[in-house]
Enzyme design. Structure first.
Site, PDB file in Angstrom:
ATOM      1  N   HIS A 490      -0.413  -5.851   5.394  1.00 47.10           N
ATOM      2  CA  HIS A 490       0.996  -6.253   5.354  1.00 47.10           C
ATOM      3  C   HIS A 490       1.140  -7.702   4.871  1.00 47.10           C
ATOM      4  CE1 HIS A 490       5.198  -6.527   7.027  1.00 47.10           C
ATOM      5  NE2 HIS A 490       4.849  -7.801   7.082  1.00 47.10           N
ATOM      6  N   GLU A 491       0.420  -8.595   5.514  1.00 44.13           N
ATOM      7  CA  GLU A 491       0.537 -10.011   5.136  1.00 44.13           C
ATOM      8  C   GLU A 491       0.017 -10.255   3.726  1.00 44.13           C
ATOM      9  OE1 GLU A 491       2.335 -11.952   6.752  1.00 44.13           O
ATOM     10  OE2 GLU A 491       2.527 -10.737   8.569  1.00 44.13           O
ATOM     11  N   HIS A 494       2.748  -9.849   1.225  1.00 41.68           N
ATOM     12  CA  HIS A 494       3.537 -11.065   0.996  1.00 41.68           C
ATOM     13  C   HIS A 494       2.830 -11.971  -0.015  1.00 41.68           C
ATOM     14  CE1 HIS A 494       6.697 -10.509   3.889  1.00 41.68           C
ATOM     15  NE2 HIS A 494       5.897 -10.495   4.937  1.00 41.68           N
ATOM     16  N   HIS A 497       3.193 -10.729  -3.439  1.00 36.33           N
ATOM     17  CA  HIS A 497       4.546 -10.980  -3.930  1.00 36.33           C
ATOM     18  C   HIS A 497       4.608 -12.359  -4.597  1.00 36.33           C
ATOM     19  CE1 HIS A 497       9.118 -10.421  -2.875  1.00 36.33           C
ATOM     20  NE2 HIS A 497       8.892 -10.426  -4.172  1.00 36.33           N
TER      21      HIS A 497
END
Length: 703
Positions: A490-491, A494, A497
């Site tokens: 999940h991290e 980021h 992104h």
């Protein structure tokens, strides 16, 4: 979670005298990759004067742009603001790293004193009438329609941010808003420091061998190491952080100790000591409500959502309640299964919150022949990191090369150069800080130390992923849970992104998107963890090196939505309470009473507590980033579930190259250059369907 401390505008650097140039925090970042933070040179005694000097510099530049005698244009006003601000941005980025990763008794007073200075600076920026007049002229200039779509988006962003922060308010309102912002800054810091203090000062002692009963070997070893680190005269210690408490609640056979661990964790910020956060958070709520009223909004929630995808609180409540009711119903069913096990074992008690994780594991074992400890030997932290890199290569053509030629802020931190495998062009630098330690806030998050941009030369991004995994013995692999592995991916979403960002202007770069959209790229990244391609290559047994057996993969897949109701209820209850707190026009409340009554009205299952109780809800009380915005995780997950089905509808599944290209083109590379709703429609060919969310969480029949 994408960590956001404060959104600072940027200003042009001005010459500093020779004496000020000796301050290492004020020196331009030098070295490879367009310059990197000089962590090897920084000393905390230099931080305060560096901040003060950088703020002075910024104020001078604001005035220079505002008082430019030439007519306002996109270049001399908007671009001027975008190109500038290296000094303060660099100092502020390092300040944030100290705050989250290296907080200490020496840093705390600096943080307390200087945080309000940043908010004071923002006040002077947003309330600069001459500057807003120039921005307004550019915004209303017919020639603006001739700008590129990205440039038009940037003009809109500047104008709307100024209006949202009160640029059109009367003088008295502006003065009061400025005062509120400064007061909030101090309260945010106080709340965070109180929470960190309770996480540091409270712990569970394990005094005898019996106190370790049921704990996996790696958790036992970590507890022994924690006791040694704290110099405690006991056999072991469970730290008061999620990464330590939750595994203990899952595996400890000692119900009495599970209850103690649960109590210290859920009481953070709510103890009868100097770190009690209740009065502080009420002050925050009152000031937010007052600020919203001054800005012309009914409540803080209305103001907060005015620049999001959701737009209105009611849309978020509708989404949350549509998922809440089936999740609660499923929890009751799950608890009934747990209670059967308690009764069969001769237990004379009803399931309590400190029992939930423990008995949930027993149900998982009974229903799916699956124990988390069956998976853990295959989930090595470093192998999973390699797996993330591999996925990034398959989906985004990114390669990772570890480097040692840049300073780091702690010996645990490692760095990787990130490059495009086709063009060989370096696109960013990735820092990895995986382990828990004293002075590091709990949880997991991503930071952008520098945003990608092209407005002032080709500037590559610097990003970091920060976790709190329990460090084992030297040379031994770190084994993590499936949930922790999902958090890791999940991290990293980021980070990707930011690393994939390919825009011109830093204000629109990377993760600088609406708050309820920012979690979408990170949540969709989680989906790749469970793919056979990742499990076969990187879920390798830490002793034998053998991949996870197909039978175990299949059992894990069958149990994919098991306990989803629990995580849904604990998360959405926090989001609902957050929203209801910020819908109060007069939030003069008793937080404990409000929490109890709100959850009762929602029919909250008594066996579960909020993921973040109000006095420890750092997401919404350590700054404004997620205030009235915790719903964003669910909102973004509805998008990510729908996006995942764009892949799974194809024969290649999550590795379909055409869909991956569209994900890059319309999500990961474009930052905030396009309205997210328009961008998503370009990716999916239609609007988001929430049906996919219900399927993903096991609350509806799957396709």
């Amino acid at each position: 979670m994408k960590k956001v401390i404060l959104s600072l505008i940027m200003i042009a650097p001005i010459a500093l005298n020779a004496q000020k140039q000796t301050n290492p925090f004020l020196k331009p970042w030098a070295g490879p990759y367009g310059g990197v933070p000089a962590f090897n040179e920084y000393k905390l005694k230099d931080l305060k004067p560096a901040i003060e000097e950088a703020i002075k510099e910024k104020l001078n530049q604001i005035d220079a742009i505002a008082n430019n005698p030439k007519p306002a244009t996109f270049d001399n006003t908007i671009v001027a603001l975008e190109k500038t601000g290296k000094k303060l941005n660099q100092v502020y980025a390092v300040f944030g790293i100290y705050s989250s990763n290296m907080n200490s008794d020496e840093f705390a007073p600096i943080e307390t004193e200087m945080t309000p200075k940043f908010y004071e600076l923002n006040n002077k920026y947003y309330q600069n009438g001459k500057l807003f007049e120039r921005i307004s002229k550019v915004y209303n200039d017919p020639a603006t329609k001739n700008l590129t779509p990205e440039q038009q988006r940037l003009v809109w962003l500047y104008y709307s941010n100024f209006v949202r922060e009160g640029a059109k308010a009367d003088a008295a309102s502006k003065a009061r808003i400025a005062k509120i912002n400064e007061e909030l800054a101090s309260l945010f810091t106080k709340f965070s420091q109180n929470q960190l203090a309770d996480e540091t000062n409270y712990y569970l002692e394990l005094k005898t061998e019996a106190d370790f009963d049921g704990l996996p070997a790696e958790l036992k070893a970590a507890a022994i190491a924690e006791a040694k680190d704290r110099k405690l005269n006991v056999m072991g210690c469970i730290a008061n952080t999620r990464s330590s408490i939750e595994p203990f609640l899952t595996f400890s056979n000692r119900r009495d100790l599970r209850e103690k661990a649960f109590q210290i964790f859920t009481s953070r910020g709510d103890n009868d000591n100097a770190n009690n956060n209740n009065a502080t958070l009420v002050q925050i709520l009152k000031l937010r409500a007052e600020k919203a009223a001054l800005l012309g909004f009914k409540t803080f929630a209305d103001w907060s959502l005015s620049n999001t995808m959701a737009k209105t609180p009611q849309r978020t409540l509708d989404l949350m309640m549509s998922v809440w009711n089936p999740a609660v119903e499923k929890v009751h069913s799950d608890v009934a299964d747990m209670q059967k096990i308690v009764d069969a074992e001769g237990g004379k008690f009803q399931i309590e919150p400190w029992d939930y994780r423990y008995y949930s594991e027993k149900v998982r074992k009974a229903k799916y022949d699956l124990d988390q400890n069956d998976l853990k030997p295959y989930l090595q932290l470093e192998k999973l990191r390699e797996g993330m890199f591999w996925v990034a290569g398959e989906i985004f053509n990114l390669g990772f090369r570890q480097v040692t030629n840049v300073p780091v802020f702690h010996p645990d931190v490692r760095t990787w150069e990130v490059y495009n495998k086709k063009t060989k062009k370096v696109v960013g630098l990735w820092y990895f800080d995986p382990y828990a330690r004293k002075g590091k806030r709990s949880g997991a998050w991503m930071n952008a130390t520098r945003e990608q941009s092209k407005v002032d030369g080709n500037v590559i991004t610097i990003v970091s992923n920060n976790c709190n995994f329990i460090k084992g013995k030297p040379g031994e692999p770190i084994l993590i849970s499936w949930e922790d592995a999902s958090t890791l991916f999940h991290e990293f979403g980021h980070a990707l992104h930011g690393l994939n960002s390919n825009v011109t202007y830093p204000s629109l770069s990377g993760t600088n998107v609406p708050r309820d959209y920012v979690e979408f790229p990170s949540q969709v990244m989680e989906r790749w963890l469970a793919t056979p391609q990742v499990l076969n290559k990187f879920a390798l047994h830490y002793k034998t090196g053998e991949p996870m057996p197909m039978s175990l993969v299949e059992r894990n897949e069958r149990a994919a939505t098991f306990n989803e109701a629990f995580s849904t209820v604990e998360t959405i209850s926090s989001a609902l309470v957050d929203m209801k707190l910020h819908l109060l026009a007069n939030p003069d409340i008793d937080p404990k009473k409000f929490e109890k009554e709100t959850l009762a009205a929602l029919n909250m299952p008594k066996e579960i507590v909020m993921r973040h109780r109000i006095p420890q809800f750092g997401h919404i009380f350590s700054d404004d980033a997620y205030a009235a915005g915790y719903y964003g995780y669910l909102w973004a997950d509805a998008i990510s579930a729908d996006a995942t089905e764009a892949f799974t509808e194809t024969k290649d599944g999550l590795y379909n190259k055409a869909v991956a290209k569209k994900l890059y083109d319309y999500v990961f590379s474009i930052g905030n250059t396009i309205d997210p709703e328009i961008a998503y429609k370009k990716f999916r060919g239609r609007d988001v369907s929430t049906d996919a969310l219900m399927r993903a969480r096991g609350f509806a029949t799957k396709k």
